[in-house]
Write an enzyme that holds these catalytic residues in place. Structure first.
Site, PDB file in Angstrom:
ATOM      1  N   ASP A  44       0.885  -1.176   0.000  1.00  0.00           N
ATOM      2  CA  ASP A  44       0.000   0.000   0.000  1.00  0.00           C
ATOM      3  C   ASP A  44       0.924   1.228   0.000  1.00  0.00           C
ATOM      4  O   ASP A  44       2.111   1.132   0.318  1.00  0.00           O
ATOM      5  CB  ASP A  44      -0.864  -0.054   1.278  1.00  0.00           C
ATOM      6  CG  ASP A  44      -1.537   1.251   1.596  1.00  0.00           C
ATOM      7  OD1 ASP A  44      -2.262   1.760   0.726  1.00  0.00           O
ATOM      8  OD2 ASP A  44      -1.322   1.768   2.703  1.00  0.00           O
ATOM      9  N   ASP A  71      -0.218   5.136   0.843  1.00  0.00           N
ATOM     10  CA  ASP A  71      -0.498   6.149   1.872  1.00  0.00           C
ATOM     11  C   ASP A  71      -0.628   5.518   3.253  1.00  0.00           C
ATOM     12  O   ASP A  71      -1.501   4.685   3.469  1.00  0.00           O
ATOM     13  CB  ASP A  71      -1.777   6.912   1.517  1.00  0.00           C
ATOM     14  CG  ASP A  71      -1.577   7.760   0.266  1.00  0.00           C
ATOM     15  OD1 ASP A  71      -2.340   7.568  -0.704  1.00  0.00           O
ATOM     16  OD2 ASP A  71      -0.649   8.577   0.235  1.00  0.00           O
ATOM     17  N   GLY A 122      -9.684  10.331  -2.835  1.00  0.00           N
ATOM     18  CA  GLY A 122      -9.852  11.757  -2.571  1.00  0.00           C
ATOM     19  C   GLY A 122     -11.138  12.318  -3.145  1.00  0.00           C
ATOM     20  O   GLY A 122     -11.845  13.097  -2.488  1.00  0.00           O
ATOM     21  N   HIS A 128     -10.211  18.306  -6.883  1.00  0.00           N
ATOM     22  CA  HIS A 128      -9.258  17.217  -6.644  1.00  0.00           C
ATOM     23  C   HIS A 128      -7.982  17.385  -7.483  1.00  0.00           C
ATOM     24  O   HIS A 128      -6.879  17.087  -7.010  1.00  0.00           O
ATOM     25  CB  HIS A 128      -9.903  15.856  -6.921  1.00  0.00           C
ATOM     26  CG  HIS A 128      -9.050  14.722  -6.445  1.00  0.00           C
ATOM     27  ND1 HIS A 128      -8.353  13.904  -7.284  1.00  0.00           N
ATOM     28  CD2 HIS A 128      -8.738  14.320  -5.176  1.00  0.00           C
ATOM     29  CE1 HIS A 128      -7.655  13.016  -6.579  1.00  0.00           C
ATOM     30  NE2 HIS A 128      -7.872  13.252  -5.299  1.00  0.00           N
ATOM     31  N   THR A 166      -4.569   5.864  -4.091  1.00  0.00           N
ATOM     32  CA  THR A 166      -4.173   7.167  -4.635  1.00  0.00           C
ATOM     33  C   THR A 166      -3.826   7.044  -6.106  1.00  0.00           C
ATOM     34  O   THR A 166      -3.937   5.978  -6.716  1.00  0.00           O
ATOM     35  CB  THR A 166      -3.019   7.786  -3.815  1.00  0.00           C
ATOM     36  OG1 THR A 166      -2.905   9.170  -4.163  1.00  0.00           O
ATOM     37  CG2 THR A 166      -1.701   7.083  -4.062  1.00  0.00           C
ATOM     38  N   SER A 167      -3.409   8.169  -6.693  1.00  0.00           N
ATOM     39  CA  SER A 167      -3.199   8.211  -8.153  1.00  0.00           C
ATOM     40  C   SER A 167      -1.766   7.848  -8.527  1.00  0.00           C
ATOM     41  O   SER A 167      -0.840   7.973  -7.715  1.00  0.00           O
ATOM     42  CB  SER A 167      -3.480   9.636  -8.651  1.00  0.00           C
ATOM     43  OG  SER A 167      -2.616  10.554  -7.962  1.00  0.00           O
ATOM     44  N   ASP A 220      -1.768  -0.234   6.092  1.00  0.00           N
ATOM     45  CA  ASP A 220      -1.787   0.562   7.347  1.00  0.00           C
ATOM     46  C   ASP A 220      -3.199   0.734   7.893  1.00  0.00           C
ATOM     47  O   ASP A 220      -3.381   1.258   9.000  1.00  0.00           O
ATOM     48  CB  ASP A 220      -1.199   1.961   7.073  1.00  0.00           C
ATOM     49  CG  ASP A 220      -2.184   2.819   6.274  1.00  0.00           C
ATOM     50  OD1 ASP A 220      -2.635   3.863   6.806  1.00  0.00           O
ATOM     51  OD2 ASP A 220      -2.530   2.422   5.148  1.00  0.00           O
TER      52      ASP A 220
HETATM   53  C1  XBP Z   1      -5.278   6.230   0.796  1.00  0.00           C
HETATM   54  C2  XBP Z   1      -6.416   6.940   0.189  1.00  0.00           C
HETATM   55  C3  XBP Z   1      -6.143   8.032  -0.797  1.00  0.00           C
HETATM   56  C4  XBP Z   1      -5.412   9.207  -0.130  1.00  0.00           C
HETATM   57  C5  XBP Z   1      -5.578  10.490  -0.926  1.00  0.00           C
HETATM   58  O1  XBP Z   1      -4.713   5.456  -0.222  1.00  0.00           O
HETATM   59  O2  XBP Z   1      -7.554   6.598   0.472  1.00  0.00           O
HETATM   60  O3  XBP Z   1      -7.404   8.465  -1.279  1.00  0.00           O
HETATM   61  O4  XBP Z   1      -6.005   9.438   1.135  1.00  0.00           O
HETATM   62  O5  XBP Z   1      -5.108  10.306  -2.253  1.00  0.00           O
HETATM   63  P1  XBP Z   1      -3.908   4.067   0.113  1.00  0.00           P
HETATM   64  P2  XBP Z   1      -6.043  10.744  -3.496  1.00  0.00           P
HETATM   65  O6  XBP Z   1      -4.755   2.955  -0.477  1.00  0.00           O
HETATM   66  O7  XBP Z   1      -2.568   4.230  -0.557  1.00  0.00           O
HETATM   67  O8  XBP Z   1      -3.782   3.958   1.632  1.00  0.00           O
HETATM   68  O9  XBP Z   1      -6.573  12.113  -3.190  1.00  0.00           O
HETATM   69  O10 XBP Z   1      -5.108  10.699  -4.688  1.00  0.00           O
HETATM   70  O11 XBP Z   1      -7.126   9.705  -3.553  1.00  0.00           O
HETATM   71 MG    MG Z   2      -2.991   3.187   3.293  1.00  0.00          MG
END
Ligand code: XBP
Ligand code: MG
Length: 256
Positions: A9, A11, A52, A81, A123-124, A182
């Site tokens: 993962d 973020d 997001g 966004h 995320t992107s 996480d």
């Molecule tokens: C966590 C998310 C993402 C980020 C924001 O992603 O839910 O939406 O919070 O990024 P991960 P964006 O699966 O890596 O934990 O605004 O690009 O969505």
């Molecule tokens: Mg995450």
């Protein structure tokens, strides 16, 4: 080696990025003349909505707005966004977001032992590229044999789509791979894809339910203190090495 790939993962797992996301959201709202202020407590709640764009929509739907104004707000999401993503990438490129403890070490161990690397994130791709380049160098994206980003698949976490897409791109079965996450949404996505899952909770997710995890650790670095009442935690002071992940995966597959 039964372990063929680690699927990370982004973020909260590769790096603690959500405070930067939160700031970027708020700056984008201000730039568009909106008096929305996502405080930390509010953002912790909003984070339960992955993505997001989806998060902004979820927030709009909590506001007491006339139907026409709500529709106008929802129509603004792509622009809001996009501005947020630009600001987030500036924060990343400023060097404000280091990798979490142990991540670079484990990535190196995996590469040295021929274990493939994947990414499965909400995320992107542009956010992934910016973070990897800044923290690991311009070639780091090439270390990953499979990258599955939020908009590559129909459903975001906790749906398993990004993990299934990453497995497909790796050409591997779930039993040969390990997911690192996480959050509870990420854990649900990885388990729904059939993956042995290691969780390193972040500031934003530490209170969530990780009872379905195969291993929960404070981080991938030296564990200053084990997490109490968590399945499979390592004794304090150790750090999770690739050989141990292989060993735990083999044992889990034998018991399956
Ligand atoms: C966590 C998310 C993402 C980020 C924001 O992603 O839910 O939406 O919070 O990024 P991960 P964006 O699966 O890596 O934990 O605004 O690009 O969505
Ligand atoms: Mg995450």
């Amino acid at each position: 080696m039964s372990l063929k790939a680690l699927i990370f993962d982004v973020d909260g797992t590769l790096a603690d990025t959500e405070e930067a996301h939160r700031c970027a959201f708020n700056e984008s709202f201000a730039e568009h003349g909106l008096d929305w202020n996502w405080t930390k407590p509010l953002y912790a709640e909003l984070l339960l909505t992955t993505g997001g764009k989806e998060r902004i929509a979820a927030y709009i739907n909590t506001l007491n707005l006339p139907a026409e104004r709500r529709a106008q707000m929802l129509a603004q999401i792509p622009a809001l966004h996009a501005a947020k993503t630009q600001r987030y990438m500036q924060i990343v490129q400023s060097g404000g977001i280091p990798l979490r403890d142990g991540v670079e070490r484990l990535l190196g161990e995996a590469r040295a032992s021929g274990v493939a690397l994947g990414i499965a994130t909400t995320t992107s791709l542009q956010n992934i590229v910016a973070l990897l380049a800044k923290t690991l160098g311009p070639d780091a994206l090439g270390w990953f044999q499979a990258v599955s980003a939020g908009d590559d698949v129909p459903r975001k976490k906790p749906a398993p789509d990004v993990y299934l897409d990453a497995l497909r791109k790796l050409g591997l079965s779930p039993s040969e791979c390990v997911a690192l996450e996480d959050s509870a949404n990420g854990l649900r996505a990885a388990k729904a894809a059939g993956l042995f899952t290691i969780v390193t909770p972040s500031y934003w997710t530490s209170g969530e339910d990780f009872s379905a995890a195969d291993l929960v650790l404070p981080s991938l670095g030296p564990c200053a203190r084990p997490l109490a009442h968590r399945p499979g935690m390592l004794p304090g002071g150790m750090e999770l090495r690739i050989e141990e992940i292989e060993d735990k995966l083999s044992k889990a597959r034998m018991c399956a």
